[in-house]
Design a protein around this motif. Structure first.
Motif, PDB file in Angstrom:
ATOM      1  N   LEU A 165     -95.631  54.427   2.165  1.00 28.68           N
ATOM      2  CA  LEU A 165     -95.097  53.743   0.926  1.00 28.68           C
ATOM      3  C   LEU A 165     -94.514  52.385   1.379  1.00 28.68           C
ATOM      4  O   LEU A 165     -94.663  51.459   0.617  1.00 28.68           O
ATOM      5  N   LEU A 166     -93.904  52.106   2.583  1.00 27.02           N
ATOM      6  CA  LEU A 166     -93.830  50.843   2.978  1.00 27.02           C
ATOM      7  C   LEU A 166     -95.042  49.927   3.230  1.00 27.02           C
ATOM      8  O   LEU A 166     -94.742  48.865   2.790  1.00 27.02           O
ATOM      9  N   ASP A 167     -95.945  50.378   3.763  1.00 32.53           N
ATOM     10  CA  ASP A 167     -97.101  49.863   3.519  1.00 32.53           C
ATOM     11  C   ASP A 167     -97.453  49.239   2.245  1.00 32.53           C
ATOM     12  O   ASP A 167     -97.915  48.157   1.775  1.00 32.53           O
ATOM     13  N   ALA A 168     -97.347  49.928   1.251  1.00 29.43           N
ATOM     14  CA  ALA A 168     -97.789  49.848  -0.170  1.00 29.43           C
ATOM     15  C   ALA A 168     -97.012  48.468  -0.727  1.00 29.43           C
ATOM     16  O   ALA A 168     -97.212  47.804  -1.565  1.00 29.43           O
ATOM     17  N   ILE A 169     -95.497  48.944  -0.436  1.00 27.46           N
ATOM     18  CA  ILE A 169     -94.685  47.682  -0.932  1.00 27.46           C
ATOM     19  C   ILE A 169     -95.064  46.456  -0.260  1.00 27.46           C
ATOM     20  O   ILE A 169     -95.020  45.093  -1.086  1.00 27.46           O
ATOM     21  N   ALA A 170     -95.538  46.592   0.887  1.00 31.89           N
ATOM     22  CA  ALA A 170     -95.813  45.149   1.548  1.00 31.89           C
ATOM     23  C   ALA A 170     -97.148  44.660   1.120  1.00 31.89           C
ATOM     24  O   ALA A 170     -97.279  43.526   0.947  1.00 31.89           O
ATOM     25  N   LEU A 171     -97.874  45.481   0.694  1.00 35.01           N
ATOM     26  CA  LEU A 171     -99.408  45.106  -0.002  1.00 35.01           C
ATOM     27  C   LEU A 171     -98.905  44.227  -1.275  1.00 35.01           C
ATOM     28  O   LEU A 171     -99.605  43.364  -1.599  1.00 35.01           O
ATOM     29  N   ALA A 172     -97.736  44.519  -2.152  1.00 38.20           N
ATOM     30  CA  ALA A 172     -97.489  44.087  -3.316  1.00 38.20           C
ATOM     31  C   ALA A 172     -96.522  42.817  -3.009  1.00 38.20           C
ATOM     32  O   ALA A 172     -95.794  42.399  -4.090  1.00 38.20           O
ATOM     33  N   GLY A 173     -96.457  42.597  -1.763  1.00 34.86           N
ATOM     34  CA  GLY A 173     -95.275  41.412  -1.687  1.00 34.86           C
ATOM     35  C   GLY A 173     -94.032  41.533  -1.616  1.00 34.86           C
ATOM     36  O   GLY A 173     -93.193  40.583  -1.500  1.00 34.86           O
ATOM     37  N   VAL A 184     -87.278  53.900  -6.090  1.00 34.25           N
ATOM     38  CA  VAL A 184     -88.773  53.740  -5.892  1.00 34.25           C
ATOM     39  C   VAL A 184     -89.281  55.104  -6.383  1.00 34.25           C
ATOM     40  O   VAL A 184     -89.067  56.096  -5.486  1.00 34.25           O
ATOM     41  N   TYR A 185     -90.070  55.288  -7.393  1.00 32.66           N
ATOM     42  CA  TYR A 185     -90.661  56.409  -7.509  1.00 32.66           C
ATOM     43  C   TYR A 185     -92.366  56.457  -7.568  1.00 32.66           C
ATOM     44  O   TYR A 185     -93.183  55.505  -7.569  1.00 32.66           O
ATOM     45  N   VAL A 186     -92.711  57.559  -6.993  1.00 27.97           N
ATOM     46  CA  VAL A 186     -94.232  57.791  -6.556  1.00 27.97           C
ATOM     47  C   VAL A 186     -94.733  58.873  -7.690  1.00 27.97           C
ATOM     48  O   VAL A 186     -94.436  59.827  -7.498  1.00 27.97           O
ATOM     49  N   PHE A 187     -95.594  58.463  -8.393  1.00 26.16           N
ATOM     50  CA  PHE A 187     -96.303  59.558  -9.332  1.00 26.16           C
ATOM     51  C   PHE A 187     -97.390  59.932  -8.741  1.00 26.16           C
ATOM     52  O   PHE A 187     -98.289  59.166  -8.089  1.00 26.16           O
ATOM     53  N   VAL A 201     -85.913  53.060  -0.327  1.00 33.64           N
ATOM     54  CA  VAL A 201     -86.611  52.475   0.787  1.00 33.64           C
ATOM     55  C   VAL A 201     -85.621  51.809   1.938  1.00 33.64           C
ATOM     56  O   VAL A 201     -85.919  51.832   3.109  1.00 33.64           O
ATOM     57  N   GLY A 202     -84.253  51.691   1.509  1.00 30.88           N
ATOM     58  CA  GLY A 202     -83.260  51.266   2.400  1.00 30.88           C
ATOM     59  C   GLY A 202     -83.034  52.580   3.423  1.00 30.88           C
ATOM     60  O   GLY A 202     -83.121  52.178   4.510  1.00 30.88           O
ATOM     61  N   ALA A 203     -83.351  53.725   2.999  1.00 28.05           N
ATOM     62  CA  ALA A 203     -83.106  54.872   3.724  1.00 28.05           C
ATOM     63  C   ALA A 203     -84.079  55.171   4.740  1.00 28.05           C
ATOM     64  O   ALA A 203     -84.228  55.660   5.983  1.00 28.05           O
ATOM     65  N   ILE A 204     -85.448  54.778   4.335  1.00 34.48           N
ATOM     66  CA  ILE A 204     -86.571  54.696   4.944  1.00 34.48           C
ATOM     67  C   ILE A 204     -86.666  53.704   6.037  1.00 34.48           C
ATOM     68  O   ILE A 204     -86.961  54.307   7.376  1.00 34.48           O
ATOM     69  N   ASN A 211     -91.061  58.299   5.998  1.00 31.82           N
ATOM     70  CA  ASN A 211     -91.676  57.293   5.200  1.00 31.82           C
ATOM     71  C   ASN A 211     -92.988  57.684   4.836  1.00 31.82           C
ATOM     72  O   ASN A 211     -93.871  58.369   5.429  1.00 31.82           O
ATOM     73  N   PRO A 212     -93.127  58.230   3.383  1.00 33.28           N
ATOM     74  CA  PRO A 212     -94.243  59.035   2.964  1.00 33.28           C
ATOM     75  C   PRO A 212     -95.474  58.435   2.956  1.00 33.28           C
ATOM     76  O   PRO A 212     -95.756  57.223   2.810  1.00 33.28           O
ATOM     77  N   ARG A 213     -96.552  59.167   2.943  1.00 33.43           N
ATOM     78  CA  ARG A 213     -97.944  58.841   3.036  1.00 33.43           C
ATOM     79  C   ARG A 213     -98.389  58.492   1.578  1.00 33.43           C
ATOM     80  O   ARG A 213     -97.756  59.196   0.574  1.00 33.43           O
ATOM     81  N   ILE A 214     -98.995  57.866   1.209  1.00 32.38           N
ATOM     82  CA  ILE A 214     -99.591  57.072  -0.037  1.00 32.38           C
ATOM     83  C   ILE A 214    -101.170  57.549  -0.017  1.00 32.38           C
ATOM     84  O   ILE A 214    -101.788  57.149   0.758  1.00 32.38           O
ATOM     85  N   TYR A 215    -101.488  57.995  -1.321  1.00 28.63           N
ATOM     86  CA  TYR A 215    -102.905  58.330  -1.479  1.00 28.63           C
ATOM     87  C   TYR A 215    -103.518  57.854  -2.664  1.00 28.63           C
ATOM     88  O   TYR A 215    -102.812  57.211  -3.582  1.00 28.63           O
ATOM     89  N   GLY A 216    -104.914  57.507  -2.643  1.00 31.46           N
ATOM     90  CA  GLY A 216    -105.507  57.006  -3.712  1.00 31.46           C
ATOM     91  C   GLY A 216    -105.035  57.729  -5.027  1.00 31.46           C
ATOM     92  O   GLY A 216    -105.081  58.934  -4.915  1.00 31.46           O
ATOM     93  N   GLY A 217    -104.931  56.974  -6.044  1.00 33.40           N
ATOM     94  CA  GLY A 217    -104.760  57.659  -7.520  1.00 33.40           C
ATOM     95  C   GLY A 217    -103.174  57.682  -7.731  1.00 33.40           C
ATOM     96  O   GLY A 217    -102.576  57.615  -8.840  1.00 33.40           O
ATOM     97  N   ASP A 218    -102.379  57.366  -6.451  1.00 33.60           N
ATOM     98  CA  ASP A 218    -100.814  57.408  -6.589  1.00 33.60           C
ATOM     99  C   ASP A 218    -100.356  56.176  -7.438  1.00 33.60           C
ATOM    100  O   ASP A 218    -101.162  54.939  -7.689  1.00 33.60           O
ATOM    101  N   VAL A 219     -99.501  56.163  -8.131  1.00 29.98           N
ATOM    102  CA  VAL A 219     -98.784  54.948  -8.806  1.00 29.98           C
ATOM    103  C   VAL A 219     -97.248  54.968  -8.311  1.00 29.98           C
ATOM    104  O   VAL A 219     -96.522  55.870  -8.318  1.00 29.98           O
ATOM    105  N   VAL A 220     -96.972  53.677  -7.684  1.00 32.47           N
ATOM    106  CA  VAL A 220     -95.488  53.581  -6.981  1.00 32.47           C
ATOM    107  C   VAL A 220     -94.964  52.606  -8.074  1.00 32.47           C
ATOM    108  O   VAL A 220     -95.432  51.477  -8.671  1.00 32.47           O
TER     109      VAL A 220
END
Length: 251
Positions: A165-173, A184-187, A201-204, A211-220
């Motif tokens: 999840l932290l990687d995904a947030i970083a990808l989006a700037g 922060v919700y993950v669908f 994310v502050g707690a992470i 820090n949860p894993r993110i998979y293809g098809g997820d929506v953050v």
């Protein structure tokens, strides 16, 4: 006194803003937002979305250790000591690939390791003795995540086997200044069910939450902090009030 009176409507407006919940930046349907506000294990009225504490890995991925191939994926297939059989192929819309000697094979819905074993069996049946085949996923159309809401660059981003999840947030700037890092919700779709989980994310970052894993098809989805919006509005209002007071003393 004139400047103080001019500030009163602005303060009233700020009070109204603090009490409102907006979904304009979330892209979520009103029923989905109501479910998210109802607490753990809540769901939408029609049961189409369920809020859970922790998201399971997508179905069939062996708890996330394997990634399944999708249509439009690009594969590099190498046959040891038989370079003439090496190919770079794209999985077509039907999930198929075409290879020399063995023809058309199904790739979509299989893991890389599973496809390697099947190709080795097919080549070994009639053409090669103890073939050693490597399949490399060069480009993945299915392994992309949508990141939306209060981030610097919302959009569709590719993810790899270890994306968190932290990687995904970083990808989006990163977050915008009005983001609520605790909302922060993950669908995710798992076995035909629509699930969503809330992450802080502050707690992470502080190590208090995994820090949860993110998979293809997820929506953050990153929600708006109404407190931060109100604070920004207050700063702007105070700037207006100062300017108004300065104008009031001009003869």
């Amino acid at each position: 006194m004139r400047a103080t009176r001019s500030l009163l409507p602005v303060i009233l407006l700020l009070g109204f803003t603090c009490g409102c919940t907006s979904t304009a930046n979330t892209g979520a349907a009103p029923s989905d937002v109501l479910a998210l506000q109802s607490g753990p294990e809540a769901s939408t009225a029609d049961g189409s979305l369920k809020l859970v504490k922790h998201l399971p890995a997508p179905a069939g991925t062996r708890d996330g250790t394997e990634q399944f191939l999708s249509p439009n994926d690009v594969l590099e297939i190498s046959v040891y000591q038989a370079a003439s059989l090496d190919r770079t192929v794209q999985v077509d819309s039907s999930g198929l690939i075409s290879l020399p000697l063995i023809g058309v094979r199904t790739a979509a819905g299989k893991s890389v390791r599973q496809l390697e074993r099947e190709l080795e069996k097919a080549y070994g049946a009639s053409y090669l003795q103890s073939p050693d085949i490597t399949v490399f996923l060069k480009e993945s159309a299915g392994q992309r995540v949508t990141i939306d809401g209060e981030v610097a660059r919302a959009g569709l981003y590719p993810v790899s086997a270890g994306t968190t999840l932290l990687d995904a947030i970083a990808l989006a700037g990163g977050f915008r200044d009005v983001a609520d890092q605790g909302k922060v919700y993950v669908f995710r779709e798992v076995g035909g069910a629509r699930l969503v989980a809330n992450y802080d994310v502050g707690a992470i970052r502080s190590g208090r939450m995994a820090n949860p894993r993110i998979y293809g098809g997820d929506v953050v989805m990153v929600f708006t902090s109404q407190g931060r919006v109100a604070l920004n509005n207050l700063k702007e209002a105070l700037g207006i009030a100062v300017n108004a007071s300065r104008l009031a003393v001009i003869p």
